[in-house]
Enzyme design. Structure first.
Site, PDB file in Angstrom:
ATOM      1  N   THR A  47     -20.070 -16.505 -58.232  1.00 29.93           N
ATOM      2  CA  THR A  47     -21.111 -17.719 -57.963  1.00 29.93           C
ATOM      3  C   THR A  47     -21.283 -17.854 -56.353  1.00 29.93           C
ATOM      4  OG1 THR A  47     -20.660 -18.918 -59.800  1.00 29.93           O
ATOM      5  CG2 THR A  47     -21.696 -20.262 -58.115  1.00 29.93           C
ATOM      6  N   TYR A  89     -28.187 -19.522 -62.882  1.00 28.79           N
ATOM      7  CA  TYR A  89     -28.120 -18.378 -61.685  1.00 28.79           C
ATOM      8  C   TYR A  89     -27.376 -17.190 -62.214  1.00 28.79           C
ATOM      9  CZ  TYR A  89     -23.299 -19.902 -61.517  1.00 28.79           C
ATOM     10  OH  TYR A  89     -21.894 -19.900 -61.719  1.00 28.79           O
ATOM     11  N   SER A  92     -16.660 -13.417 -62.573  1.00 33.06           N
ATOM     12  CA  SER A  92     -15.107 -12.844 -62.705  1.00 33.06           C
ATOM     13  C   SER A  92     -14.766 -13.034 -64.105  1.00 33.06           C
ATOM     14  CB  SER A  92     -14.410 -14.093 -62.020  1.00 33.06           C
ATOM     15  OG  SER A  92     -14.224 -15.306 -62.414  1.00 33.06           O
ATOM     16  N   THR A 135     -14.970 -18.196 -59.868  1.00 32.65           N
ATOM     17  CA  THR A 135     -14.030 -19.306 -60.111  1.00 32.65           C
ATOM     18  C   THR A 135     -13.246 -19.186 -61.473  1.00 32.65           C
ATOM     19  OG1 THR A 135     -15.866 -20.632 -60.634  1.00 32.65           O
ATOM     20  CG2 THR A 135     -15.019 -20.707 -58.144  1.00 32.65           C
ATOM     21  N   ASP A 136     -13.918 -18.673 -62.353  1.00 32.91           N
ATOM     22  CA  ASP A 136     -13.627 -18.696 -63.845  1.00 32.91           C
ATOM     23  C   ASP A 136     -12.232 -17.902 -63.896  1.00 32.91           C
ATOM     24  OD1 ASP A 136     -16.743 -18.467 -65.277  1.00 32.91           O
ATOM     25  OD2 ASP A 136     -15.854 -19.801 -64.570  1.00 32.91           O
ATOM     26  N   LYS A 151      -8.427 -23.986 -62.464  1.00 32.96           N
ATOM     27  CA  LYS A 151      -9.604 -24.446 -62.579  1.00 32.96           C
ATOM     28  C   LYS A 151      -9.625 -25.896 -63.559  1.00 32.96           C
ATOM     29  CE  LYS A 151     -14.656 -23.625 -62.971  1.00 32.96           C
ATOM     30  NZ  LYS A 151     -15.708 -22.378 -63.067  1.00 32.96           N
ATOM     31  N   GLU A 178      13.778 -25.854 -75.000  1.00 32.57           N
ATOM     32  CA  GLU A 178      14.315 -26.710 -76.373  1.00 32.57           C
ATOM     33  C   GLU A 178      15.596 -26.154 -77.187  1.00 32.57           C
ATOM     34  OE1 GLU A 178      10.678 -27.689 -78.403  1.00 32.57           O
ATOM     35  OE2 GLU A 178      11.033 -25.699 -79.735  1.00 32.57           O
TER      36      GLU A 178
HETATM   37  N1  DAS Z   1     -19.983 -16.927 -62.132  1.00 30.16           N
HETATM   38  C1  DAS Z   1     -18.549 -17.443 -62.510  1.00 30.16           C
HETATM   39  C2  DAS Z   1     -17.616 -16.509 -62.165  1.00 30.16           C
HETATM   40  O1  DAS Z   1     -17.990 -15.429 -61.647  1.00 30.16           O
HETATM   41  C3  DAS Z   1     -18.182 -18.926 -62.094  1.00 30.16           C
HETATM   42  C4  DAS Z   1     -17.995 -18.860 -60.532  1.00 30.16           C
HETATM   43  O2  DAS Z   1     -18.262 -17.599 -59.832  1.00 30.16           O
HETATM   44  O3  DAS Z   1     -17.728 -19.815 -60.091  1.00 30.16           O
HETATM   45  O4  DAS Z   1     -16.298 -16.912 -62.291  1.00 30.16           O
END
Ligand code: DAS
Length: 332
Positions: A19, A32, A65, A98-99, A171, A288
């Protein structure tokens, strides 16, 4: 001031997409496409800020990602090793979606020396959105990667003015820019803005070599996400042929229906490595008493997706005995 002290740091920027370089085509549209801006164009935009750093760009990939896996990981790992041995390079920044940033960061953290700053960074909003966070996150990441104090801390993730250690970063929100990522069990190990950087605590891996060899072949390790009432048959259906390991995203502190546990015990007797993690976000899973006879591993502070990364690395490294595997999960 000596030449070295006045020389601007040189940062190798390895771009994979996401992103941060995504475009919606409209400042107010929610939808997007990730990976729309190439690294040369991106660094041209960054140049407008006049950062005190020389940036050298490499386009590793330009994808979301969710599609990043062994091919991109291997390309990233090789490019970082090259930058690590290049005396002209002071730090490395990886732009990434971020994924799955937490998985890429943790895999690199496990398989690279802690001798130069390595920072992974992304964005929650595309580059042309109102209130886009990507450029700020990137400028923050360059500041962190330019700081000698970032060395000896393993791979770092910079998002929302926070610096997180790869082992802790996760995340936790699908929306929002300030608190989309959190660290567990440690919170932020530093705070950064385009104007300032503050560390909390000293480096804990100063000069450390890579903890494990980078896997040339990645074993397939599934994650079994436990839901109430789940039956044992699902265990057999999720396991690939010749399974070597499985991570259970258990309820509570790594718990599961008894029938599921019994079926996993049977597979354990055939050599399957079973890691008990938790579907609870900040879930500590300690050993455990039954883990010893069952031969299960407790994930401790690692969430299911990062437990899977560590287990893949351990299996690929030929580490198969329960005591050594548990020790790897215990290590901070
Ligand atoms: N588009 C998603 C990714 O590539 C989300 C992002 O980039 O934040 O992980």
């Amino acid at each position: 001031m000596s030449e070295k002290n006045t020389k601007q740091p040189t940062i190798r920027v390895l771009a994979t997409g996401g992103t941060i370089v995504g475009m919606a085509g409209s400042a107010t549209r929610h939808e997007y496409l990730p990976g729309q801006i190439g690294i040369d164009d991106w660094l041209g935009r960054v140049a407008e800020f006049g950062l005190p750093a020389q940036m050298l760009g490499t386009q590793i990939a330009n994808i979301g990602s969710e599609d990043i896996g062994p091919a991109v990981w291997t390309a990233l790992h090789g490019a970082i090793l090259e930058a690590m041995t290049d005396d002209a390079v002071d730090g490395i920044v990886i732009t990434h979606g971020t994924d799955t940033a937490e998985e890429t960061a943790f895999l690199l953290d496990l398989t690279l020396p802690a001798r130069k700053p390595i920072v992974i960074v992304g964005a929650m909003r595309p580059a042309d959105a109102v209130g886009s966070d990507g450029m700020r996150n990137f400028v923050n990441a360059v500041r962190v990667a330019s700081d000698p104090g970032a060395s000896g801390r393993g791979v770092l993730l910079v998002m929302g003015d926070r610096v997180l250690a790869a082992r802790d970063a996760r995340k936790v929100r699908t929306r929002g820019t300030d608190d989309a990522f959190r660290g567990f069990p440690r919170g932020s190990i530093g705070l950064v803005t385009p104007a300032a950087l503050e560390w909390f605590g000293n480096p804990w891996r100063e000069g450390e070599d890579a903890r494990y060899a980078y896997p040339t072949a990645m074993p397939e390790v599934p994650i079994l996400y436990i839901g109430a009432g789940m039956t044992a048959e699902l265990v057999d259906r999720i396991l690939p042929a010749n399974p070597s390991g499985i991570v259970v995203a258990g309820v509570g502190e790594g718990n599961m229906p008894n029938a599921v546990r019994e079926r996993l015990i049977e597979h354990r007797k055939n050599g399957l490595i079973v890691v008990r993690a938790s579907r609870v976000d900040e879930g500590l899973v300690d050993r455990e008493p039954e883990d010893d006879p069952n031969g299960f591993i407790a994930a401790r502070a690692l969430n299911p997706q990062k437990s899977r990364v560590l287990l893949m690395v351990l299996i690929a490294s030929g580490i198969a005995d329960a005591a050594s595997i548990q020790k790897a999960f215990d290590q901070p």
